[in-house]
Scaffold this motif. Structure first.
Motif, PDB file in Angstrom:
ATOM      1  N   ILE A 272       0.852  -1.184   0.000  1.00 26.22           N
ATOM      2  CA  ILE A 272       0.000   0.000   0.000  1.00 26.22           C
ATOM      3  C   ILE A 272       0.891   1.239   0.000  1.00 26.22           C
ATOM      4  O   ILE A 272       1.613   1.492   0.964  1.00 26.22           O
ATOM      5  CB  ILE A 272      -0.924   0.031   1.229  1.00 26.22           C
ATOM      6  CG1 ILE A 272      -1.762  -1.245   1.304  1.00 26.22           C
ATOM      7  CG2 ILE A 272      -1.826   1.266   1.187  1.00 26.22           C
ATOM      8  CD1 ILE A 272      -2.558  -1.367   2.592  1.00 26.22           C
TER       9      ILE A 272
ATOM     10  N   ARG B 280      -8.304  -3.836  -5.119  1.00 23.09           N
ATOM     11  CA  ARG B 280      -8.440  -2.380  -5.197  1.00 23.09           C
ATOM     12  C   ARG B 280      -9.900  -1.961  -5.124  1.00 23.09           C
ATOM     13  O   ARG B 280     -10.222  -0.935  -4.517  1.00 23.09           O
ATOM     14  CB  ARG B 280      -7.793  -1.876  -6.478  1.00 23.09           C
ATOM     15  CG  ARG B 280      -7.689  -0.348  -6.558  1.00 23.09           C
ATOM     16  CD  ARG B 280      -8.873   0.295  -7.212  1.00 23.09           C
ATOM     17  NE  ARG B 280      -8.992  -0.122  -8.580  1.00 23.09           N
ATOM     18  CZ  ARG B 280      -8.317   0.447  -9.589  1.00 23.09           C
ATOM     19  NH1 ARG B 280      -7.490   1.449  -9.373  1.00 23.09           N
ATOM     20  NH2 ARG B 280      -8.515   0.016 -10.817  1.00 23.09           N
TER      21      ARG B 280
ATOM     22  N   MET C  36     -10.690  -1.816  -1.469  1.00 26.40           N
ATOM     23  CA  MET C  36     -10.037  -0.673  -0.840  1.00 26.40           C
ATOM     24  C   MET C  36     -10.738   0.621  -1.227  1.00 26.40           C
ATOM     25  O   MET C  36     -11.003   1.485  -0.375  1.00 26.40           O
ATOM     26  CB  MET C  36      -8.568  -0.623  -1.257  1.00 26.40           C
ATOM     27  CG  MET C  36      -7.718  -1.774  -0.762  1.00 26.40           C
ATOM     28  SD  MET C  36      -7.443  -1.768   1.036  1.00 26.40           S
ATOM     29  CE  MET C  36      -6.321  -0.364   1.190  1.00 26.40           C
TER      30      MET C  36
ATOM     31  N   THR D 266      -2.701   4.972  -3.269  1.00 27.17           N
ATOM     32  CA  THR D 266      -3.850   5.825  -2.971  1.00 27.17           C
ATOM     33  C   THR D 266      -3.420   7.286  -2.943  1.00 27.17           C
ATOM     34  O   THR D 266      -2.386   7.632  -2.387  1.00 27.17           O
ATOM     35  CB  THR D 266      -4.511   5.443  -1.627  1.00 27.17           C
ATOM     36  OG1 THR D 266      -3.604   5.697  -0.541  1.00 27.17           O
ATOM     37  CG2 THR D 266      -4.910   3.970  -1.618  1.00 27.17           C
TER      38      THR D 266
ATOM     39  N   HIS E 131      -8.553   2.573   5.023  1.00 29.02           N
ATOM     40  CA  HIS E 131      -7.530   1.688   4.453  1.00 29.02           C
ATOM     41  C   HIS E 131      -7.502   0.357   5.209  1.00 29.02           C
ATOM     42  O   HIS E 131      -7.452  -0.718   4.602  1.00 29.02           O
ATOM     43  CB  HIS E 131      -6.148   2.339   4.534  1.00 29.02           C
ATOM     44  CG  HIS E 131      -5.885   3.411   3.504  1.00 29.02           C
ATOM     45  ND1 HIS E 131      -6.541   4.617   3.498  1.00 29.02           N
ATOM     46  CD2 HIS E 131      -5.014   3.455   2.463  1.00 29.02           C
ATOM     47  CE1 HIS E 131      -6.076   5.356   2.493  1.00 29.02           C
ATOM     48  NE2 HIS E 131      -5.156   4.668   1.850  1.00 29.02           N
TER      49      HIS E 131
ATOM     50  N   GLY F 269     -10.405  -1.902   4.493  1.00 27.63           N
ATOM     51  CA  GLY F 269     -10.232  -2.568   3.213  1.00 27.63           C
ATOM     52  C   GLY F 269      -9.322  -3.771   3.321  1.00 27.63           C
ATOM     53  O   GLY F 269      -9.633  -4.863   2.808  1.00 27.63           O
TER      54      GLY F 269
END
Length: 225
Positions: free
Chosen positions: A76, A108, A111, A144, A171, A174
């Motif tokens: 990440i 993704r 997330m 991100t 985050h 997720g």
């Protein structure tokens, strides 16, 4: 054990984007440290490694090589955006070579859903790019972009501790969904005048115990066990 690699973008001699009195490297690190703490404190069966935990310089190759040698399960990379001062919003990226049905894309999607649910930002969508950290990682990777630091409205959010926590938790939520992480059991002891009157998991039960004790209590302490 699930191994999550968190990479706060920029750092040290590389400040990243700037705006409204903020440096991207600092916002990225703040979010990343909060994400690390939530994962480690709130979930079982997860390990976290970070590319940096302080304001130091790390090359892109150092970051991806470290994650690869550690055999991370998920990478990440946390960033903020900048453009023209008027653009706002959140977006995230996976590598441009991947299909929408790939494992990385499916992760993704999760997330993106969890982060946009809590960040209060304009949703600029799910995107792809040939970024180094997405290309050179052996595991699934996401980058991100958490708002535009040169936009006054987005920057005001970045200065809020509550917002930073909410985005970090988005985050973490997720990650928890992707890897089906087991939450740590939370029990809170309610202690009135030095005597424990109960131990509760549900917030409403804690509140009820406190309200019942308030009229006569000299002190009320709530401790997490």
């Amino acid at each position: 054990m699930v191994k999550i690699y968190i990479d706060p973008g920029h750092g040290g001699t590389d400040p990243g984007a700037t705006g409204n009195g903020l440096l991207e490297k600092n916002v990225n690190l703040n979010l990343a440290l909060r994400l690390r703490d939530i994962l480690l404190n709130d979930y079982q069966g997860v390990e976290v490694r970070m590319s940096r935990t302080t304001d130091v310089t790390r090359t892109l190759a150092q970051r991806t090589n470290d994650a690869n040698s550690w055999s991370a399960d998920y990478y990440i990379s946390i960033h903020c955006n900048a453009f023209n001062g008027t653009t706002r919003g959140y977006e995230d990226f996976i590598h441009s070579s991947l299909s929408p049905t790939s494992v990385t894309a499916q992760r993704r999607d999760i997330m993106h859903q969890e982060i946009t649910r809590v960040n209060g930002l304009v949703n600029r969508g799910k995107k792809s790019a040939n970024f180094h950290v997405l290309r050179e990682t052996n595991m699934s990777a996401i980058l991100t972009e958490n708002g535009f630091i040169d936009n006054a409205q987005d920057a005001a959010l970045m200065k809020s501790s509550d917002w930073l926590h909410a985005v970090a938790k988005g985050h973490a939520d997720g990650v928890a969904r992707i890897f089906n992480l087991t939450p740590v059991s939370r029990v809170f002891r309610v202690i009135v005048d030095g005597v424990q009157i109960g131990a509760f998991q549900e917030p409403q039960n804690i509140s009820n115990a406190v309200l019942q004790a308030l009229p006569t209590a000299g002190s009320i302490v709530i401790e997490r066990t």
